[in-house]
Design a protein around this motif. Sequence first.
Motif, PDB file in Angstrom:
ATOM      1  N   SER A  26     119.026  18.330 -65.886  1.00  0.00           N
ATOM      2  CA  SER A  26     118.195  17.175 -66.220  1.00  0.00           C
ATOM      3  C   SER A  26     117.727  16.513 -64.926  1.00  0.00           C
ATOM      4  CB  SER A  26     118.991  16.187 -67.074  1.00  0.00           C
ATOM      5  OG  SER A  26     120.090  15.693 -66.334  1.00  0.00           O
ATOM      6  N   ALA A  27     116.770  15.622 -65.033  1.00  0.00           N
ATOM      7  CA  ALA A  27     116.241  14.927 -63.861  1.00  0.00           C
ATOM      8  C   ALA A  27     117.313  14.103 -63.153  1.00  0.00           C
ATOM      9  CB  ALA A  27     115.068  14.039 -64.270  1.00  0.00           C
ATOM     10  N   ASP A  28     118.329  13.662 -63.906  1.00  0.00           N
ATOM     11  CA  ASP A  28     119.401  12.868 -63.305  1.00  0.00           C
ATOM     12  C   ASP A  28     120.614  13.721 -62.906  1.00  0.00           C
ATOM     13  OD1 ASP A  28     119.922  13.284 -66.025  1.00  0.00           O
ATOM     14  OD2 ASP A  28     120.848  11.333 -66.325  1.00  0.00           O
ATOM     15  N   GLY A  29     120.419  15.042 -62.771  1.00  0.00           N
ATOM     16  CA  GLY A  29     121.449  15.906 -62.199  1.00  0.00           C
ATOM     17  C   GLY A  29     122.588  16.300 -63.103  1.00  0.00           C
ATOM     18  N   LYS A  30     122.330  16.422 -64.400  1.00  0.00           N
ATOM     19  CA  LYS A  30     123.366  16.876 -65.335  1.00  0.00           C
ATOM     20  C   LYS A  30     122.971  18.247 -65.878  1.00  0.00           C
ATOM     21  CE  LYS A  30     124.825  12.249 -66.487  1.00  0.00           C
ATOM     22  NZ  LYS A  30     125.006  11.244 -67.527  1.00  0.00           N
ATOM     23  N   ALA A  31     123.977  19.073 -66.148  1.00  0.00           N
ATOM     24  CA  ALA A  31     123.758  20.436 -66.630  1.00  0.00           C
ATOM     25  C   ALA A  31     124.097  20.538 -68.113  1.00  0.00           C
ATOM     26  CB  ALA A  31     124.635  21.416 -65.844  1.00  0.00           C
ATOM     27  N   ILE A  68     115.132  23.527 -76.430  1.00  0.00           N
ATOM     28  CA  ILE A  68     114.514  23.037 -75.193  1.00  0.00           C
ATOM     29  C   ILE A  68     113.575  24.094 -74.639  1.00  0.00           C
ATOM     30  CG2 ILE A  68     114.962  22.321 -72.805  1.00  0.00           C
ATOM     31  CD1 ILE A  68     117.679  21.241 -73.819  1.00  0.00           C
ATOM     32  N   LYS A  69     112.411  23.631 -74.232  1.00  0.00           N
ATOM     33  CA  LYS A  69     111.429  24.525 -73.635  1.00  0.00           C
ATOM     34  C   LYS A  69     111.569  24.448 -72.118  1.00  0.00           C
ATOM     35  CE  LYS A  69     106.721  25.706 -74.781  1.00  0.00           C
ATOM     36  NZ  LYS A  69     105.462  25.242 -75.357  1.00  0.00           N
ATOM     37  N   HIS A  95     118.320  28.819 -62.444  1.00  0.00           N
ATOM     38  CA  HIS A  95     118.303  27.355 -62.460  1.00  0.00           C
ATOM     39  C   HIS A  95     116.990  26.940 -63.101  1.00  0.00           C
ATOM     40  CE1 HIS A  95     116.922  23.606 -60.311  1.00  0.00           C
ATOM     41  NE2 HIS A  95     118.047  23.205 -60.859  1.00  0.00           N
ATOM     42  N   GLY A  96     117.068  26.031 -64.050  1.00  0.00           N
ATOM     43  CA  GLY A  96     115.876  25.488 -64.688  1.00  0.00           C
ATOM     44  C   GLY A  96     115.884  23.975 -64.574  1.00  0.00           C
ATOM     45  N   GLN A  97     114.827  23.415 -64.036  1.00  0.00           N
ATOM     46  CA  GLN A  97     114.735  21.974 -63.824  1.00  0.00           C
ATOM     47  C   GLN A  97     113.943  21.324 -64.953  1.00  0.00           C
ATOM     48  OE1 GLN A  97     116.195  20.007 -61.345  1.00  0.00           O
ATOM     49  NE2 GLN A  97     115.564  18.533 -62.881  1.00  0.00           N
ATOM     50  N   LEU A  98     114.543  20.324 -65.587  1.00  0.00           N
ATOM     51  CA  LEU A  98     113.862  19.566 -66.639  1.00  0.00           C
ATOM     52  C   LEU A  98     113.366  18.248 -66.056  1.00  0.00           C
ATOM     53  CD1 LEU A  98     116.454  20.279 -69.463  1.00  0.00           C
ATOM     54  CD2 LEU A  98     114.275  21.429 -69.065  1.00  0.00           C
ATOM     55  N   LYS A  99     112.317  17.685 -66.645  1.00  0.00           N
ATOM     56  CA  LYS A  99     111.697  16.468 -66.100  1.00  0.00           C
ATOM     57  C   LYS A  99     112.311  15.179 -66.627  1.00  0.00           C
ATOM     58  CE  LYS A  99     107.308  18.630 -65.071  1.00  0.00           C
ATOM     59  NZ  LYS A  99     105.861  18.603 -65.242  1.00  0.00           N
ATOM     60  N   LYS A 100     113.108  15.277 -67.700  1.00  0.00           N
ATOM     61  CA  LYS A 100     113.689  14.081 -68.309  1.00  0.00           C
ATOM     62  C   LYS A 100     115.150  13.910 -67.915  1.00  0.00           C
ATOM     63  CE  LYS A 100     110.872  14.229 -72.511  1.00  0.00           C
ATOM     64  NZ  LYS A 100     110.939  14.312 -73.977  1.00  0.00           N
ATOM     65  N   ASP A 104     117.586  11.396 -72.512  1.00  0.00           N
ATOM     66  CA  ASP A 104     116.290  11.472 -73.196  1.00  0.00           C
ATOM     67  C   ASP A 104     115.969  12.866 -73.732  1.00  0.00           C
ATOM     68  OD1 ASP A 104     115.853   8.764 -72.590  1.00  0.00           O
ATOM     69  OD2 ASP A 104     115.008   9.294 -70.621  1.00  0.00           O
ATOM     70  N   ILE A 105     116.899  13.798 -73.587  1.00  0.00           N
ATOM     71  CA  ILE A 105     116.673  15.180 -74.032  1.00  0.00           C
ATOM     72  C   ILE A 105     117.414  15.419 -75.340  1.00  0.00           C
ATOM     73  CG2 ILE A 105     116.964  17.626 -73.467  1.00  0.00           C
ATOM     74  CD1 ILE A 105     116.935  16.758 -70.480  1.00  0.00           C
ATOM     75  N   ILE A 106     116.691  15.902 -76.325  1.00  0.00           N
ATOM     76  CA  ILE A 106     117.291  16.219 -77.623  1.00  0.00           C
ATOM     77  C   ILE A 106     117.682  17.696 -77.629  1.00  0.00           C
ATOM     78  CG2 ILE A 106     116.894  16.382 -80.106  1.00  0.00           C
ATOM     79  CD1 ILE A 106     114.834  14.064 -79.716  1.00  0.00           C
ATOM     80  N   VAL A 107     118.960  17.951 -77.851  1.00  0.00           N
ATOM     81  CA  VAL A 107     119.469  19.326 -77.931  1.00  0.00           C
ATOM     82  C   VAL A 107     119.608  19.685 -79.406  1.00  0.00           C
ATOM     83  CG1 VAL A 107     121.363  20.875 -77.336  1.00  0.00           C
ATOM     84  CG2 VAL A 107     120.710  19.059 -75.746  1.00  0.00           C
ATOM     85  N   GLN A 108     118.940  20.757 -79.813  1.00  0.00           N
ATOM     86  CA  GLN A 108     119.010  21.245 -81.188  1.00  0.00           C
ATOM     87  C   GLN A 108     119.707  22.602 -81.172  1.00  0.00           C
ATOM     88  OE1 GLN A 108     114.783  21.241 -81.902  1.00  0.00           O
ATOM     89  NE2 GLN A 108     114.855  19.232 -82.854  1.00  0.00           N
TER      90      GLN A 108
END
Length: 148
Positions: A26-31, A68-69, A95-100, A104-108
């Motif tokens: 995530s943008a705030d450094g969480k995996a 998640i896309k 490694h994949g970087q998300l912008k949020k 704020d990310i919904i995991v389904q």
Amino acid sequence: MYWEQVKSTREALEDLPISAKVVLMSADGKALLMRKSSGIFDLPGGKVESGEDLFGALKREVKEESGIKVKKVEFISSWVKHHPTLGDRLMLVFHGQLKKDAADIIVQLSDEHKWGEFKGPKGTFKLKDIPPGYANALHICFARYGMQ
């Protein structure tokens, strides 16, 4: 001698099934960490089907398993995973970087997983059953954020 070893290693790897996984940050450094329905630790991703594009397979698996896309990924590590009944498999981790931010990310989750949550390094490494290859990839990604 050396080049013969390289050639034989390359030929052996070409025949192995491939699993592609991603450390989604995530943008705030969480995996994003996950657990399969069986309770085994996991990262998003999965098997690359015969003839399937590696990156297309990875993006498809991540979308199926987490909702998640992911657009852009970068190679982190690889190893051969040995399994007594399923056989050997080449594991590739990206490694994949998300912008949020994580909140704020919904995991389904798909039916394949029973748990998925974004965690920082402290929360991640409190989990004692992370396989060494995944732990190494997670350390690399957290180090990129200056978090250890």
